[in-house]
Design an enzyme around this catalytic site. Structure first.
Site, PDB file in Angstrom:
ATOM      1  N   ASP A 177      51.180  24.420 -13.499  1.00 22.63           N
ATOM      2  CA  ASP A 177      51.797  22.980 -13.202  1.00 22.63           C
ATOM      3  C   ASP A 177      53.127  22.821 -14.135  1.00 22.63           C
ATOM      4  O   ASP A 177      52.991  23.197 -15.278  1.00 22.63           O
ATOM      5  CB  ASP A 177      50.650  22.020 -13.726  1.00 22.63           C
ATOM      6  CG  ASP A 177      50.909  20.463 -13.019  1.00 22.63           C
ATOM      7  OD1 ASP A 177      50.287  20.156 -11.849  1.00 22.63           O
ATOM      8  OD2 ASP A 177      52.064  19.716 -13.359  1.00 22.63           O
ATOM      9  N   CYS A 226      58.174  20.430   2.279  1.00 18.91           N
ATOM     10  CA  CYS A 226      57.116  20.245   1.415  1.00 18.91           C
ATOM     11  C   CYS A 226      57.501  20.914   0.179  1.00 18.91           C
ATOM     12  O   CYS A 226      57.606  22.216   0.493  1.00 18.91           O
ATOM     13  CB  CYS A 226      55.899  20.287   2.247  1.00 18.91           C
ATOM     14  SG  CYS A 226      54.538  20.433   1.010  1.00 18.91           S
ATOM     15  N   HIS A 258      49.999  24.444   5.258  1.00 16.31           N
ATOM     16  CA  HIS A 258      50.066  22.986   5.054  1.00 16.31           C
ATOM     17  C   HIS A 258      49.024  22.145   5.446  1.00 16.31           C
ATOM     18  O   HIS A 258      48.934  21.912   6.639  1.00 16.31           O
ATOM     19  CB  HIS A 258      51.516  22.316   5.473  1.00 16.31           C
ATOM     20  CG  HIS A 258      51.610  21.124   4.842  1.00 16.31           C
ATOM     21  ND1 HIS A 258      52.404  20.798   3.685  1.00 16.31           N
ATOM     22  CD2 HIS A 258      51.483  19.588   5.307  1.00 16.31           C
ATOM     23  CE1 HIS A 258      52.402  19.287   3.500  1.00 16.31           C
ATOM     24  NE2 HIS A 258      51.781  18.785   4.681  1.00 16.31           N
ATOM     25  N   HIS A 284      43.726  21.313  -9.117  1.00 17.46           N
ATOM     26  CA  HIS A 284      44.121  21.418 -10.573  1.00 17.46           C
ATOM     27  C   HIS A 284      43.187  22.128 -11.146  1.00 17.46           C
ATOM     28  O   HIS A 284      41.762  21.634 -11.095  1.00 17.46           O
ATOM     29  CB  HIS A 284      44.051  19.900 -11.178  1.00 17.46           C
ATOM     30  CG  HIS A 284      45.288  19.037 -10.580  1.00 17.46           C
ATOM     31  ND1 HIS A 284      46.293  18.826 -11.289  1.00 17.46           N
ATOM     32  CD2 HIS A 284      45.244  18.427  -9.452  1.00 17.46           C
ATOM     33  CE1 HIS A 284      47.093  18.057 -10.506  1.00 17.46           C
ATOM     34  NE2 HIS A 284      46.486  17.529  -9.473  1.00 17.46           N
ATOM     35  N   GLY A 305      46.039   9.199  -7.599  1.00 15.51           N
ATOM     36  CA  GLY A 305      47.234   9.491  -8.070  1.00 15.51           C
ATOM     37  C   GLY A 305      47.852  10.721  -7.724  1.00 15.51           C
ATOM     38  O   GLY A 305      48.674  11.542  -8.192  1.00 15.51           O
ATOM     39  N   HIS A 347      45.843  20.413  -3.252  1.00 17.16           N
ATOM     40  CA  HIS A 347      46.140  21.305  -4.411  1.00 17.16           C
ATOM     41  C   HIS A 347      44.914  21.088  -5.387  1.00 17.16           C
ATOM     42  O   HIS A 347      44.488  19.891  -5.456  1.00 17.16           O
ATOM     43  CB  HIS A 347      47.343  21.135  -5.161  1.00 17.16           C
ATOM     44  CG  HIS A 347      47.856  19.818  -5.283  1.00 17.16           C
ATOM     45  ND1 HIS A 347      48.224  18.866  -4.512  1.00 17.16           N
ATOM     46  CD2 HIS A 347      47.560  18.900  -6.658  1.00 17.16           C
ATOM     47  CE1 HIS A 347      48.623  17.668  -5.082  1.00 17.16           C
ATOM     48  NE2 HIS A 347      48.243  17.747  -6.199  1.00 17.16           N
TER      49      HIS A 347
HETATM   50  P1  DGP Z   1      48.733  15.362  -8.116  1.00 17.03           P
HETATM   51  O1  DGP Z   1      49.104  14.180  -8.860  1.00 17.03           O
HETATM   52  O2  DGP Z   1      47.515  15.508  -8.105  1.00 17.03           O
HETATM   53  O3  DGP Z   1      49.717  15.190  -6.598  1.00 17.03           O
HETATM   54  O4  DGP Z   1      49.409  16.477  -8.707  1.00 17.03           O
HETATM   55  C1  DGP Z   1      50.724  16.997  -8.636  1.00 17.03           C
HETATM   56  C2  DGP Z   1      51.080  18.131  -9.592  1.00 17.03           C
HETATM   57  O5  DGP Z   1      52.207  18.708  -9.106  1.00 17.03           O
HETATM   58  C3  DGP Z   1      51.585  17.247 -10.748  1.00 17.03           C
HETATM   59  O6  DGP Z   1      50.647  17.866 -11.712  1.00 17.03           O
HETATM   60  C4  DGP Z   1      52.847  18.099 -11.193  1.00 17.03           C
HETATM   61  C5  DGP Z   1      53.047  19.072 -10.203  1.00 17.03           C
HETATM   62  N1  DGP Z   1      54.182  19.412  -9.712  1.00 17.03           N
HETATM   63  C6  DGP Z   1      55.020  18.664  -8.926  1.00 17.03           C
HETATM   64  N2  DGP Z   1      56.329  19.354  -8.741  1.00 17.03           N
HETATM   65  C7  DGP Z   1      56.042  20.697  -9.173  1.00 17.03           C
HETATM   66  C8  DGP Z   1      56.982  21.810  -9.018  1.00 17.03           C
HETATM   67  O7  DGP Z   1      57.962  21.544  -8.399  1.00 17.03           O
HETATM   68  N3  DGP Z   1      56.453  22.819  -9.529  1.00 17.03           N
HETATM   69  C9  DGP Z   1      55.316  22.838 -10.130  1.00 17.03           C
HETATM   70  N4  DGP Z   1      55.053  23.991 -10.939  1.00 17.03           N
HETATM   71  N5  DGP Z   1      54.462  21.721 -10.361  1.00 17.03           N
HETATM   72  C10 DGP Z   1      54.745  20.734  -9.711  1.00 17.03           C
END
Ligand code: DGP
Length: 114
Positions: free
Chosen positions: A30, A4, A46, A102, A93, A100
């Protein structure tokens, strides 16, 4: 859960710009920011989504929101406003199956969301 990506970030195995961490939570920028402030707050343990959250996670969710407010306040977004969003499942989405939050701020955010 070794693979993960957010577990790996929480363990420090993948570089991320961490803005807050404690024994329960990690917050980092992000990788694909949708606003001037776009921080993700994750639990270290997790949990794949809100649907998998047990009663043992209730305090953690409250703490995540308090930390979201703290991060926003530190950046001055307590005055202009900010938003905390949890995407759950396909229609929302959710792309990373690790719970997580946002935390978005720094611009006017549309409503309803797309
Ligand atoms: P969601 O679509 O709600 O599952 O948001 C996942 C978010 O995670 C998306 O905005 C991009 C971010 N993200 C995915 N992989 C990584 C990563 O490796 N590092 C960081 N900093 N953010 C990531």
């Amino acid at each position: 859960m070794e693979e993960c990506i957010f577990c790996r970030i929480a363990r420090g195995e993948i570089d991320s710009s961490i803005v807050y961490e404690d024994e329960n939570l990690v917050a980092f920028n992000d990788i694909n920011p949708q606003a001037p402030m776009h921080v993700l707050i994750i639990p270290r343990m997790h949990v794949s989504s809100l649907l998998e959250l047990g009663a043992d996670g209730e305090q953690l969710v409250g703490k995540a929101h308090r930390v979201a407010g703290q991060i926003a306040r530190e950046r001055g977004y307590d005055r202009s406003g900010f938003r905390v969003v949890v995407n759950c499942g396909e229609d929302a989405g959710q792309s990373v199956p690790h719970l997580h939050f946002h935390v978005l701020g720094g611009r006017a955010l549309g409503w309803p969301p797309g």
